[in-house]
Scaffold this motif. Sequence first.
Motif, PDB file in Angstrom:
ATOM      1  N   MET A   1       0.850  -1.191   0.000  1.00 32.04           N
ATOM      2  CA  MET A   1       0.000   0.000   0.000  1.00 32.04           C
ATOM      3  C   MET A   1       0.880   1.233   0.000  1.00 32.04           C
ATOM      4  SD  MET A   1      -2.963   1.027   2.731  1.00 32.04           S
ATOM      5  CE  MET A   1      -1.783   1.330   4.027  1.00 32.04           C
ATOM      6  N   ASP A   2       0.583   2.155  -0.908  1.00 34.71           N
ATOM      7  CA  ASP A   2       1.352   3.401  -0.957  1.00 34.71           C
ATOM      8  C   ASP A   2       1.135   4.204   0.307  1.00 34.71           C
ATOM      9  OD1 ASP A   2       2.147   2.674  -3.409  1.00 34.71           O
ATOM     10  OD2 ASP A   2       0.742   3.953  -4.516  1.00 34.71           O
ATOM     11  N   ALA A   3       2.115   4.998   0.636  1.00 33.14           N
ATOM     12  CA  ALA A   3       2.005   5.843   1.828  1.00 33.14           C
ATOM     13  C   ALA A   3       0.932   6.886   1.624  1.00 33.14           C
ATOM     14  CB  ALA A   3       3.343   6.523   2.113  1.00 33.14           C
ATOM     15  N   LEU A   4       0.207   7.167   2.683  1.00 35.22           N
ATOM     16  CA  LEU A   4      -0.814   8.208   2.634  1.00 35.22           C
ATOM     17  C   LEU A   4      -0.156   9.491   3.092  1.00 35.22           C
ATOM     18  CD1 LEU A   4      -3.709   6.280   4.354  1.00 35.22           C
ATOM     19  CD2 LEU A   4      -3.017   6.233   1.968  1.00 35.22           C
ATOM     20  N   LYS A   5       0.329  10.264   2.183  1.00 35.34           N
ATOM     21  CA  LYS A   5       1.112  11.443   2.529  1.00 35.34           C
ATOM     22  C   LYS A   5       0.185  12.573   2.949  1.00 35.34           C
ATOM     23  CE  LYS A   5       4.740  10.148  -0.749  1.00 35.34           C
ATOM     24  NZ  LYS A   5       5.538  10.567  -1.913  1.00 35.34           N
ATOM     25  N   THR A   6       0.290  12.940   4.202  1.00 38.58           N
ATOM     26  CA  THR A   6      -0.558  13.993   4.725  1.00 38.58           C
ATOM     27  C   THR A   6       0.271  15.063   5.369  1.00 38.58           C
ATOM     28  OG1 THR A   6      -0.787  12.884   6.828  1.00 38.58           O
ATOM     29  CG2 THR A   6      -2.439  12.366   5.166  1.00 38.58           C
ATOM     30  N   SER A   7      -0.269  16.266   5.380  1.00 39.83           N
ATOM     31  CA  SER A   7       0.406  17.395   6.013  1.00 39.83           C
ATOM     32  C   SER A   7      -0.641  18.236   6.699  1.00 39.83           C
ATOM     33  CB  SER A   7       1.130  18.229   4.968  1.00 39.83           C
ATOM     34  OG  SER A   7       1.672  19.401   5.542  1.00 39.83           O
ATOM     35  N   ALA A   8      -0.444  18.477   8.001  1.00 42.56           N
ATOM     36  CA  ALA A   8      -1.371  19.262   8.829  1.00 42.56           C
ATOM     37  C   ALA A   8      -2.784  18.735   8.735  1.00 42.56           C
ATOM     38  CB  ALA A   8      -1.351  20.736   8.405  1.00 42.56           C
ATOM     39  N   GLY A   9      -2.876  17.392   8.553  1.00 42.36           N
ATOM     40  CA  GLY A   9      -4.189  16.765   8.522  1.00 42.36           C
ATOM     41  C   GLY A   9      -4.878  16.880   7.194  1.00 42.36           C
ATOM     42  N   VAL A  10      -4.286  17.516   6.177  1.00 44.37           N
ATOM     43  CA  VAL A  10      -4.924  17.678   4.875  1.00 44.37           C
ATOM     44  C   VAL A  10      -4.132  16.895   3.848  1.00 44.37           C
ATOM     45  CG1 VAL A  10      -5.728  19.319   3.149  1.00 44.37           C
ATOM     46  CG2 VAL A  10      -5.683  19.961   5.549  1.00 44.37           C
ATOM     47  N   ASP A  11      -4.832  16.106   3.064  1.00 44.54           N
ATOM     48  CA  ASP A  11      -4.163  15.185   2.153  1.00 44.54           C
ATOM     49  C   ASP A  11      -3.713  15.860   0.870  1.00 44.54           C
ATOM     50  OD1 ASP A  11      -3.657  12.436   1.039  1.00 44.54           O
ATOM     51  OD2 ASP A  11      -5.174  13.164  -0.360  1.00 44.54           O
ATOM     52  N   GLU A  12      -2.570  15.429   0.369  1.00 37.78           N
ATOM     53  CA  GLU A  12      -2.135  15.788  -0.978  1.00 37.78           C
ATOM     54  C   GLU A  12      -2.548  14.649  -1.896  1.00 37.78           C
ATOM     55  OE1 GLU A  12       1.970  16.561  -1.045  1.00 37.78           O
ATOM     56  OE2 GLU A  12       1.916  18.202   0.399  1.00 37.78           O
ATOM     57  N   GLN A  13      -3.445  14.919  -2.810  1.00 44.10           N
ATOM     58  CA  GLN A  13      -3.987  13.879  -3.670  1.00 44.10           C
ATOM     59  C   GLN A  13      -2.906  13.335  -4.596  1.00 44.10           C
ATOM     60  OE1 GLN A  13      -7.053  12.856  -3.336  1.00 44.10           O
ATOM     61  NE2 GLN A  13      -6.764  11.231  -4.812  1.00 44.10           N
ATOM     62  N   ILE A  14      -2.720  12.030  -4.543  1.00 44.91           N
ATOM     63  CA  ILE A  14      -1.709  11.378  -5.368  1.00 44.91           C
ATOM     64  C   ILE A  14      -2.394  10.323  -6.201  1.00 44.91           C
ATOM     65  CG2 ILE A  14       0.399  10.013  -5.352  1.00 44.91           C
ATOM     66  CD1 ILE A  14       1.063  11.265  -2.673  1.00 44.91           C
ATOM     67  N   ALA A  15      -2.200  10.346  -7.483  1.00 47.26           N
ATOM     68  CA  ALA A  15      -2.857   9.393  -8.366  1.00 47.26           C
ATOM     69  C   ALA A  15      -2.180   8.047  -8.265  1.00 47.26           C
ATOM     70  CB  ALA A  15      -2.801   9.905  -9.809  1.00 47.26           C
ATOM     71  N   PRO A  16      -2.919   6.943  -8.472  1.00 47.45           N
ATOM     72  CA  PRO A  16      -2.311   5.634  -8.490  1.00 47.45           C
ATOM     73  C   PRO A  16      -1.386   5.488  -9.680  1.00 47.45           C
ATOM     74  CG  PRO A  16      -4.626   5.526  -9.151  1.00 47.45           C
ATOM     75  CD  PRO A  16      -4.382   6.905  -8.696  1.00 47.45           C
ATOM     76  N   ALA A  17      -0.534   4.486  -9.591  1.00 48.04           N
ATOM     77  CA  ALA A  17       0.459   4.278 -10.645  1.00 48.04           C
ATOM     78  C   ALA A  17      -0.215   4.114 -11.999  1.00 48.04           C
ATOM     79  CB  ALA A  17       1.285   3.034 -10.312  1.00 48.04           C
ATOM     80  N   GLY A  18       0.327   4.806 -13.000  1.00 46.89           N
ATOM     81  CA  GLY A  18      -0.178   4.682 -14.357  1.00 46.89           C
ATOM     82  C   GLY A  18      -1.343   5.590 -14.679  1.00 46.89           C
ATOM     83  N   ALA A  19      -1.821   6.346 -13.691  1.00 51.28           N
ATOM     84  CA  ALA A  19      -2.969   7.225 -13.923  1.00 51.28           C
ATOM     85  C   ALA A  19      -2.513   8.658 -14.073  1.00 51.28           C
ATOM     86  CB  ALA A  19      -3.971   7.111 -12.776  1.00 51.28           C
ATOM     87  N   GLU A  20      -3.316   9.443 -14.754  1.00 54.00           N
ATOM     88  CA  GLU A  20      -3.012  10.859 -14.941  1.00 54.00           C
ATOM     89  C   GLU A  20      -3.118  11.594 -13.613  1.00 54.00           C
ATOM     90  OE1 GLU A  20      -4.918  14.690 -17.299  1.00 54.00           O
ATOM     91  OE2 GLU A  20      -5.674  12.654 -17.616  1.00 54.00           O
ATOM     92  N   ALA A  21      -2.207  12.492 -13.359  1.00 52.49           N
ATOM     93  CA  ALA A  21      -2.219  13.232 -12.098  1.00 52.49           C
ATOM     94  C   ALA A  21      -3.478  14.082 -11.994  1.00 52.49           C
ATOM     95  CB  ALA A  21      -0.984  14.112 -11.982  1.00 52.49           C
ATOM     96  N   ARG A 316      -6.258   5.877  -4.261  1.00 55.93           N
ATOM     97  CA  ARG A 316      -4.896   5.366  -4.188  1.00 55.93           C
ATOM     98  C   ARG A 316      -4.919   3.914  -3.770  1.00 55.93           C
ATOM     99  NH1 ARG A 316      -4.545  10.167  -1.818  1.00 55.93           N
ATOM    100  NH2 ARG A 316      -4.274   9.359   0.299  1.00 55.93           N
ATOM    101  N   ARG A 317      -3.998   3.150  -4.269  1.00 54.18           N
ATOM    102  CA  ARG A 317      -3.959   1.715  -4.025  1.00 54.18           C
ATOM    103  C   ARG A 317      -3.909   1.433  -2.525  1.00 54.18           C
ATOM    104  NH1 ARG A 317       0.984  -0.564  -6.673  1.00 54.18           N
ATOM    105  NH2 ARG A 317       1.965   0.165  -4.749  1.00 54.18           N
ATOM    106  N   GLY A 318      -4.800   0.566  -2.080  1.00 54.99           N
ATOM    107  CA  GLY A 318      -4.806   0.169  -0.685  1.00 54.99           C
ATOM    108  C   GLY A 318      -5.909   0.815   0.128  1.00 54.99           C
ATOM    109  N   GLN A 319      -6.345   2.001  -0.248  1.00 56.76           N
ATOM    110  CA  GLN A 319      -7.383   2.668   0.542  1.00 56.76           C
ATOM    111  C   GLN A 319      -8.720   1.940   0.440  1.00 56.76           C
ATOM    112  OE1 GLN A 319      -7.554   6.732  -0.673  1.00 56.76           O
ATOM    113  NE2 GLN A 319      -5.586   7.266   0.237  1.00 56.76           N
ATOM    114  N   ALA A 320      -9.101   1.561  -0.774  1.00 56.90           N
ATOM    115  CA  ALA A 320     -10.367   0.866  -0.960  1.00 56.90           C
ATOM    116  C   ALA A 320     -10.374  -0.460  -0.215  1.00 56.90           C
ATOM    117  CB  ALA A 320     -10.644   0.647  -2.443  1.00 56.90           C
ATOM    118  N   SER A 321      -9.224  -1.127  -0.180  1.00 60.39           N
ATOM    119  CA  SER A 321      -9.159  -2.412   0.520  1.00 60.39           C
ATOM    120  C   SER A 321      -9.385  -2.237   2.015  1.00 60.39           C
ATOM    121  CB  SER A 321      -7.811  -3.089   0.262  1.00 60.39           C
ATOM    122  OG  SER A 321      -6.745  -2.309   0.769  1.00 60.39           O
ATOM    123  N   LEU A 322      -8.949  -1.108   2.569  1.00 60.45           N
ATOM    124  CA  LEU A 322      -9.195  -0.843   3.984  1.00 60.45           C
ATOM    125  C   LEU A 322     -10.689  -0.651   4.240  1.00 60.45           C
ATOM    126  CD1 LEU A 322      -6.273   1.609   4.837  1.00 60.45           C
ATOM    127  CD2 LEU A 322      -6.420  -0.833   5.342  1.00 60.45           C
TER     128      LEU A 322
END
Length: 532
Positions: A1-21, A316-322
């Motif tokens: 599962m890719d890291a869920l990169k967060t800053s100050a509690g607000v997420d930076e949206q990161i596209a899954p591999a192979g997808a357009e940003a 992002r990969r892994g979130q839906a599985s959770l």
Amino acid sequence: MDALKTSAGVDEQIAPAGAEAQPSTRSGPLGRWLLLLGSIALVCIMACHNIGKGEFDYYIDEAQHAVTGLFVADFLHDLPLRHPVQYAYLYYAQYPAVAILHWPPLFYLFEGMSFLLLGPSVVSARLTVIFFSVVLLYQWFLLVEELQDSYTAAISTAVLGLLPMVLLFEKTVMLEIPSLALCVGAIRHWIRYLDQGRRSSLYYFGLWLSAALLCKQTSVYLLVFCALTLVVTRKWKQIFSRDALAVATLVAVLAGPFLVLMLFMQGKAVANDLGSHRMSGWERIFYYAETLPGSFSPVLLVLAALGLLLAWRWNRRGQASLMVCWILAGYLTFSWFGQKEARFAIYWFPPLVYLAVGLLTQFFRVSSLRMTMRGVAAVLVALLAVPAWSQQRPYISGYKDVASLLVNQYHAGIVLFDGPVPGNFVFFMRALDPARHFLILRKVLYADDIRPGENSEQLLHSREDLTDAFRRDGIRFIVVSENLAIRFDSQRILRDQLRGDQFQLLERFPISSNEASWKGEQLLVYENKQWT
């Protein structure tokens, strides 16, 4: 599962591999707070509408939750530290609707403090649930924000809080909302721990888990969720550590003693309660799947299914599985217990909302379509808010009037009560009688083991037995329902005897309600002219 990169509690949206940003959707501090406070305020306004209307009527549980909160308030006021057990027994003898050992104590602690601050009333009890609703919505907003963005979090928060079943339990004094709030807090910190491996997240998870277990036993599904997420993420190493052992010890110390005490003191009664509405066979497997469209929302359920199928594109990969683990944990736990209660599906409403709303706000990459669908998500909130304003909890009114008559005109006495929802009558007899000059008897004729069933027992069997009870117990007042379905001969004997010259009918109190089953119901108040 890719890291869920967060800053100050607000997420930076990161596209899954192979997808357009995807374009950035981060909200500034002001916008974020407006979204957070606006979504929570909207739900609270709907939940508080007509907050003072009616009394306690949901199952028999709601009234017992209210009386138990009163017991805690009185305990905190009196502080009988030298003889707490004797105090509890005497209190139950006077107000026989306390259920402190059938359910864990955490909710009652908050409810008791609400009664101490605001006075014992239906509004004080319901405001306690509103407090936990705010906790639920706040924790859910933060969780979705960390996984997606502030806008998705705000829409998800409003949708979750305005769902008809969720709104029902925000308006009633039940344990579903407090329990769900604490479970969401625990799940949020568990996900953070799996992603980041931070010790603080693990310890916060332990505290939230302990609080959830001390609120309602159904929170045990959290353990199933944790196990499933470990299987999916393969992060077993994160539980084989000193910190994990320390957190397990923390939970055992905080929640273990009361749960063990409850098992020994109320284990048989709880088992009988569970068995009274237990499922078997195929129904045990398919019950929640069949009832979910009616308890959740068919439209949102379809959106959630599409959101899951298309998660590879917007999530992002892994979130839906959770989220799938969350749904499975609730489904498997309550199906295994075999509880035929559609309301228990509320514990996996949040991940369904996440998948449905996330599809609308995150799936489309073209800017114009993306903004359009985000507008559609806002319209969805409006469509839920319109009927939410007029939604009413099941309610009854009339018991308070009976209690007011007895307390204000007669000031003291022993009262025999035989009618539905006895805890509702007990609550107002205590709430309106701060000096505690009345004593309520509701187990003179018969006794039930938590719920009416095969363990119920008739205690009086003849007119002579009842006459002896009146003389022995000094019963002055009798309150009976006029149209109650008779279950025992002792109830019929009582009503026959009340027609005699020994008893005087003081007043009839009609019961008003929005439920058809209460139509034409009245409470009759009699005085025993030969009381001693």
